[in-house]
Design a protein around this motif. Structure first.
Motif, mmCIF file in Angstrom:
data_model
loop_
_atom_site.group_PDB
_atom_site.id
_atom_site.type_symbol
_atom_site.label_atom_id
_atom_site.label_comp_id
_atom_site.label_asym_id
_atom_site.label_seq_id
_atom_site.Cartn_x
_atom_site.Cartn_y
_atom_site.Cartn_z
ATOM 1 N N ASP A 140 0.830 -1.205 0.000
ATOM 2 C CA ASP A 140 0.000 0.000 0.000
ATOM 3 C C ASP A 140 0.867 1.258 0.000
ATOM 4 N N SER A 141 1.991 1.209 0.697
ATOM 5 C CA SER A 141 2.873 2.375 0.756
ATOM 6 C C SER A 141 3.421 2.727 -0.622
ATOM 7 N N MET A 142 3.654 1.718 -1.447
ATOM 8 C CA MET A 142 4.169 1.972 -2.793
ATOM 9 C C MET A 142 3.087 2.543 -3.700
ATOM 10 N N THR A 143 1.877 2.038 -3.548
ATOM 11 C CA THR A 143 0.752 2.607 -4.298
ATOM 12 C C THR A 143 0.604 4.080 -3.974
ATOM 13 N N ARG A 144 0.693 4.407 -2.704
ATOM 14 C CA ARG A 144 0.572 5.811 -2.299
ATOM 15 C C ARG A 144 1.731 6.650 -2.837
ATOM 16 N N GLU A 145 2.921 6.075 -2.876
ATOM 17 C CA GLU A 145 4.072 6.800 -3.423
ATOM 18 C C GLU A 145 3.851 7.149 -4.890
ATOM 19 N N ILE A 146 3.336 6.187 -5.661
ATOM 20 C CA ILE A 146 3.076 6.431 -7.080
ATOM 21 C C ILE A 146 2.038 7.534 -7.239
ATOM 22 N N PHE A 147 0.965 7.470 -6.474
ATOM 23 C CA PHE A 147 -0.080 8.482 -6.591
ATOM 24 C C PHE A 147 0.383 9.851 -6.106
ATOM 25 N N MET A 207 0.155 -5.908 -15.306
ATOM 26 C CA MET A 207 1.387 -5.733 -14.534
ATOM 27 C C MET A 207 1.699 -4.266 -14.230
ATOM 28 N N VAL A 208 0.796 -3.367 -14.569
ATOM 29 C CA VAL A 208 1.009 -1.944 -14.263
ATOM 30 C C VAL A 208 -0.286 -1.319 -13.741
ATOM 31 N N ALA A 209 -1.029 -2.058 -12.927
ATOM 32 C CA ALA A 209 -2.347 -1.601 -12.484
ATOM 33 C C ALA A 209 -2.264 -0.287 -11.714
ATOM 34 N N VAL A 210 -1.306 -0.169 -10.812
ATOM 35 C CA VAL A 210 -1.194 1.049 -10.010
ATOM 36 C C VAL A 210 -0.766 2.222 -10.880
ATOM 37 N N TYR A 211 0.215 1.991 -11.730
ATOM 38 C CA TYR A 211 0.668 3.045 -12.642
ATOM 39 C C TYR A 211 -0.477 3.501 -13.541
ATOM 40 N N CYS A 212 -1.217 2.545 -14.127
ATOM 41 C CA CYS A 212 -2.370 2.896 -14.970
ATOM 42 C C CYS A 212 -3.369 3.738 -14.190
ATOM 43 N N ARG A 256 12.187 0.054 -6.859
ATOM 44 C CA ARG A 256 10.882 -0.212 -6.259
ATOM 45 C C ARG A 256 10.181 -1.405 -6.919
ATOM 46 N N MET A 257 10.627 -1.820 -8.107
ATOM 47 C CA MET A 257 9.983 -2.950 -8.778
ATOM 48 C C MET A 257 10.513 -4.293 -8.296
ATOM 49 N N ASN A 258 11.632 -4.299 -7.583
ATOM 50 C CA ASN A 258 12.260 -5.559 -7.185
ATOM 51 C C ASN A 258 11.347 -6.369 -6.266
#
Length: 276
Positions: free
Chosen positions: A95-102, A142-147, A191-193
């Motif tokens: 969740d923390s990474m999703t928030r970072e992207i947003f 494979m890019v749901a959060v980015y999309c 972050r993708m690792n």
């Protein structure tokens, strides 16, 4: 008198290419980035100013805008280019990474627009260009959060275009395709690792193999810079400016077929069995 453009995320990739393109066209350029001291521009025109800007910090955005106006008197075009990528299986994405992207890709864009709109309104007009992605037109695995972060900006910008029209401000979208050597890969980092679990490994390997053998050429930095220039100078009402043959292919499929035809084509495209 030259017009002035401010571009976020200008240290590398699309942002730097756009900054150099506009300099060549005779514009004043405010190239912003987190660490301007590391920039490698070779400008002798006096029309380039490097400014620190952290897109996740509203105070930093406001300070950069104020410095830009002090330098050149106005900001005619503002380009939200800064962004970060992420490829992952969603179930393994913290969740923390999703928030970072947003925070960068969506909320940073919102904050920058909120800071520049009153400036342009007082000026009597301007152009805001938000750089999204072909993934903002057609979602991919494979890019749901980015999309999601890019689709948010797509809807936001379309709404803003109607809202700001009475003030002479145009809000536009530039939609680059995938450039493996530029922004998405370079800004994804470590972050993708570890975000593709073993259960997804075979699917991911097949999918990334298909992406490496795409049916069209991928977009280039120059094509993105050209699309940004078109969006900045077009007097018409166009909202979206796809950049690169890969984006144009996805856009044509999305906007000229039914939803059922589109999703079936994409499902077959991403099938590990190669379209069966």
């Amino acid at each position: 008198m030259p017009k002035t453009i401010m571009i976020t995320g200008s240290s590398t990739g699309y942002g730097k290419a756009a900054a150099e393109f506009f300099l060549d066209k005779g514009w004043n350029v405010l190239a912003t980035m987190r660490r301007p001291e590391s920039a490698t521009f070779k400008d002798t025109t006096g029309r380039l100013k490097l400014l620190p800007l952290d897109i996740t910090d509203a105070a930093s955005i406001r300070a950069a805008i104020a410095s830009g106006i002090e330098a050149f008197g106005a900001i005619d075009v503002f380009v939200n280019n800064a962004g970060i990528g992420l490829a992952s299986a969603f179930e393994a994405t913290p969740d923390s990474m999703t928030r970072e992207i947003f925070e960068t890709n969506s909320f940073g864009v919102f904050a920058a627009c909120q800071a520049i709109i009153p400036v342009m309104r007082r000026q009597g007009g301007g152009v805001i260009i938000n750089v999204t992605s072909s993934a903002g037109i057609g979602a991919m695995p494979m890019v749901a959060v980015y999309c999601a972060s890019k689709w948010a900006v797509e809807g936001f910008t379309e709404s803003l275009a109607y809202e700001l029209e009475p003030f002479g401000i145009k809000a536009r979208l530039v939609e680059p395709g995938y450039a493996p050597t530029t922004s998405f890969t370079a800004n994804s980092g470590d972050r993708m690792n570890g975000l593709i679990p073993e259960d997804y490994a075979a699917y991911a390997q097949a999918y990334f193999g298909k992406m490496a053998n795409y049916p069209t050429p991928y977009c280039t930095e120059k094509e993105v810079a050209e699309a940004i220039f078109a969006a900045a100078t077009d007097d018409g009402g166009q909202l979206r400016y796809p950049a690169g043959p890969d984006t144009k292919m996805v856009a044509a499929l999305r906007w000229t077929t039914s939803d059922a035809q589109y999703t079936e084509t994409m499902r077959k495209t991403f099938s590990p069995q190669g379209g069966e």
